[in-house]
Write an enzyme that holds these catalytic residues in place. Structure first.
Site, mmCIF file in Angstrom:
data_model
loop_
_atom_site.group_PDB
_atom_site.id
_atom_site.type_symbol
_atom_site.label_atom_id
_atom_site.label_comp_id
_atom_site.label_asym_id
_atom_site.label_seq_id
_atom_site.Cartn_x
_atom_site.Cartn_y
_atom_site.Cartn_z
ATOM 1 N N ARG A 250 0.841 -1.197 0.000
ATOM 2 C CA ARG A 250 0.000 0.000 0.000
ATOM 3 C C ARG A 250 0.879 1.251 0.000
ATOM 4 O O ARG A 250 2.001 1.241 0.528
ATOM 5 C CB ARG A 250 -0.902 0.025 1.231
ATOM 6 C CG ARG A 250 -1.843 -1.167 1.366
ATOM 7 C CD ARG A 250 -2.696 -1.022 2.621
ATOM 8 N NE ARG A 250 -3.549 -2.188 2.837
ATOM 9 C CZ ARG A 250 -3.207 -3.230 3.584
ATOM 10 N NH1 ARG A 250 -2.029 -3.250 4.188
ATOM 11 N NH2 ARG A 250 -4.036 -4.242 3.742
ATOM 12 N N LYS A 275 -2.443 -0.059 8.030
ATOM 13 C CA LYS A 275 -3.885 -0.305 8.089
ATOM 14 C C LYS A 275 -4.266 -1.279 9.192
ATOM 15 O O LYS A 275 -5.282 -1.086 9.879
ATOM 16 C CB LYS A 275 -4.377 -0.838 6.737
ATOM 17 C CG LYS A 275 -5.882 -1.012 6.645
ATOM 18 C CD LYS A 275 -6.304 -1.417 5.242
ATOM 19 C CE LYS A 275 -7.815 -1.576 5.150
ATOM 20 N NZ LYS A 275 -8.253 -1.968 3.783
ATOM 21 N N HIS A 348 -2.998 1.958 -5.609
ATOM 22 C CA HIS A 348 -3.781 0.766 -5.307
ATOM 23 C C HIS A 348 -4.048 -0.048 -6.567
ATOM 24 O O HIS A 348 -4.248 -1.265 -6.501
ATOM 25 C CB HIS A 348 -5.106 1.139 -4.634
ATOM 26 C CG HIS A 348 -5.750 -0.020 -3.940
ATOM 27 N ND1 HIS A 348 -6.576 -0.916 -4.589
ATOM 28 C CD2 HIS A 348 -5.649 -0.474 -2.659
ATOM 29 C CE1 HIS A 348 -6.974 -1.839 -3.753
ATOM 30 N NE2 HIS A 348 -6.431 -1.600 -2.571
ATOM 31 N N ARG A 351 -1.377 -2.487 -6.745
ATOM 32 C CA ARG A 351 -1.652 -3.576 -5.800
ATOM 33 C C ARG A 351 -2.669 -4.544 -6.396
ATOM 34 O O ARG A 351 -2.535 -5.765 -6.276
ATOM 35 C CB ARG A 351 -2.174 -2.973 -4.494
ATOM 36 C CG ARG A 351 -2.481 -3.961 -3.383
ATOM 37 C CD ARG A 351 -2.851 -3.180 -2.116
ATOM 38 N NE ARG A 351 -3.351 -4.026 -1.048
ATOM 39 C CZ ARG A 351 -2.584 -4.664 -0.172
ATOM 40 N NH1 ARG A 351 -1.270 -4.576 -0.270
ATOM 41 N NH2 ARG A 351 -3.110 -5.395 0.792
ATOM 42 N N HIS A 374 -3.336 -9.305 4.104
ATOM 43 C CA HIS A 374 -4.749 -9.314 4.483
ATOM 44 C C HIS A 374 -4.934 -10.080 5.787
ATOM 45 O O HIS A 374 -4.322 -11.132 5.991
ATOM 46 C CB HIS A 374 -5.594 -9.992 3.397
ATOM 47 C CG HIS A 374 -5.737 -9.161 2.162
ATOM 48 N ND1 HIS A 374 -6.105 -9.685 0.944
ATOM 49 C CD2 HIS A 374 -5.580 -7.827 1.955
ATOM 50 C CE1 HIS A 374 -6.158 -8.719 0.037
ATOM 51 N NE2 HIS A 374 -5.834 -7.588 0.631
ATOM 52 N N TYR A 383 -10.442 -8.767 -5.995
ATOM 53 C CA TYR A 383 -9.437 -8.994 -7.030
ATOM 54 C C TYR A 383 -9.812 -10.151 -7.956
ATOM 55 O O TYR A 383 -9.264 -10.292 -9.050
ATOM 56 C CB TYR A 383 -8.070 -9.276 -6.389
ATOM 57 C CG TYR A 383 -7.618 -8.208 -5.440
ATOM 58 C CD1 TYR A 383 -7.166 -6.977 -5.906
ATOM 59 C CD2 TYR A 383 -7.646 -8.406 -4.067
ATOM 60 C CE1 TYR A 383 -6.751 -5.986 -5.031
ATOM 61 C CE2 TYR A 383 -7.241 -7.424 -3.184
ATOM 62 C CZ TYR A 383 -6.796 -6.216 -3.676
ATOM 63 O OH TYR A 383 -6.387 -5.225 -2.809
#
Length: 411
Positions: A250, A275, A348, A351, A374, A383
């Protein structure tokens, strides 16, 4: 509310504004507002200038109109209470931005109760902010409809926040979820009211927008711009771009990297994610390592800052997340891609490309989730819509369906 000082001295404010080039229209608005305050102060139940403004919120919900009133009433307050004249350099707002500061005490207490309890449970600060902000706007909307306590909230009032009179959806499913999170956390404070309001929240179906992705042609152009020595990209921009493209990190995590994030002996990248606050370890590939080395050896200024990527001008401070976004825009511009209005330009999308490339090459989903950092396997779902190699495997042949020859005939 005592307005005697304003009554005695407001001509000085008007004279100052007239002598310092303020327009007649703007000065006229001040005169009109001051006269209103002086005329109604005795009959209205005003305690302070904030109450003067809140009177307007009962008759109008126009953001521009209310913003203008906040600025004018705030400037009058600054003159009356502190003796400060307008200076053109800053707006004299009455209170901090956001709905929370406009709430009545009972609604504020619900927000405070939620924030305190969730903080103790370890919920991330950014999540607490988002959920409490949405709940504050929800309560403010009800407050503007004349509702001043939890027990007075009706189903009709709740639905009016989410739906227009012609049943057009005004709020999203995530907005509803954030409000529900605040109410659930506050059940211990007022169980009956919170359970009842939760039941009033509408049943909204969560929808996802189509996510823009990098095409193979765009990826090739980006790679060329990051290795080309003839464009305007700096070594720093190229190192950041290569990190984003080949690791899927990120932008905020790239901005937060320090010099010790790179373990050159073990060829590893180690960070703590902004995050989730979870640690993440990634392999340091040659292409990424070379790009970072070029930046460190040829361009990074001499500074005591331990952050990996710093500004190019003194005092050489760390790059903020918005600066990382500017780097992404420069890379897109150098590559000659995504320059139309509405095109996705942030990191992003790199990503997203990284994740779909791994999916397309058959990398197991748990491995991809760990690589992306994640905390939930469900985070990978957005995705999957761009995993074209595997999506094609799910397609059916049209041979199974009777189609007239004319459908495929071209003249």
């Amino acid at each position: 509310m005592n307005v005697q000082n304003l009554r005695d001295n407001y001509p000085k404010l008007i004279s100052y504004m007239e002598n310092n080039g303020y327009s007649k229209t703007y000065v006229g608005r001040f005169k009109q507002e001051i006269q209103r305050i002086l005329e109604l102060a005795d009959s209205k139940d005003w305690f302070c200038y904030t109450d003067v403004y809140l009177d307007y919120t009962k008759t109008s919900q126009s953001p521009d109109y209310l913003r203008n009133k906040r600025n004018i009433i705030g400037a009058i307050e600054q003159f009356d209470v502190y003796g400060r004249y307008p200076d053109r350099r800053r707006r004299h707002e009455l209170f901090k931005r956001g709905a929370y500061h406009l709430l009545l005490p009972e609604f504020k207490f619900v927000i405070d109760y939620y924030c305190e309890s969730e903080k103790k449970r370890g919920k991330k600060a950014t999540t607490i902010y988002t959920e409490s902000h949405n709940a504050s706007t929800f309560f403010l909307s009800l407050q503007q409809k004349g509702i001043d306590s939890l027990v007075k909230i009706t189903e009709e009032a709740v639905l009016s926040v989410f739906m227009s009179p012609n049943e057009t959806l005004l709020k999203s499913c995530s907005y509803k979820k954030n409000i529900a999170a605040v109410l659930k956390a506050s059940i211990l404070y007022h169980p009956e009211a919170c359970h009842r309001i939760l039941a009033f929240l509408p049943a909204l179906r969560e929808t996802r927008k189509n996510i823009q992705y990098l095409t193979l042609e765009e990826v090739q152009k980006v790679k060329e711009s990051l290795t080309n020595g003839e464009n305007s990209l700096t070594f720093r921009d190229k190192a950041i771009g290569i990190l984003a493209l080949y690791t899927g990190l990120r932008g905020c995590d790239i901005a937060g990297m320090i010099l010790d994030s790179i373990d050159w002996d073990r060829d590893l990248i180690y960070i703590r994610q902004q995050k989730t606050d979870s640690p993440l370890e990634l392999p340091l590939t040659a292409v990424v390592g070379n790009a970072i080395f070029n930046y460190l050896s040829s361009e990074r200024p001499h500074t005591e800052s331990r952050y990996l990527f710093v500004s190019q001008n003194k005092p050489y401070s760390r790059l903020e997340s918005r600066s990382i976004g500017n780097v992404a825009a420069r890379i897109m511009r150098a590559a000659g891609i995504r320059q139309s209005k509405g095109d996705r330009k942030g990191f992003h999308i790199f990503r997203h490309h990284f994740a779909t490339a791994l999916l397309g090459n058959g990398v197991p989903q748990p491995v991809i989730s760990r690589t992306l950092g994640h905390t939930s396997p469900e985070s990978l779902e957005p995705y999957l819509s761009a995993d074209f190699p595997h999506l094609k495997e799910c397609s059916l042949s049209i041979d199974y369906f009777p189609v007239l020859k004319e459908v495929f005939s071209y003249e």
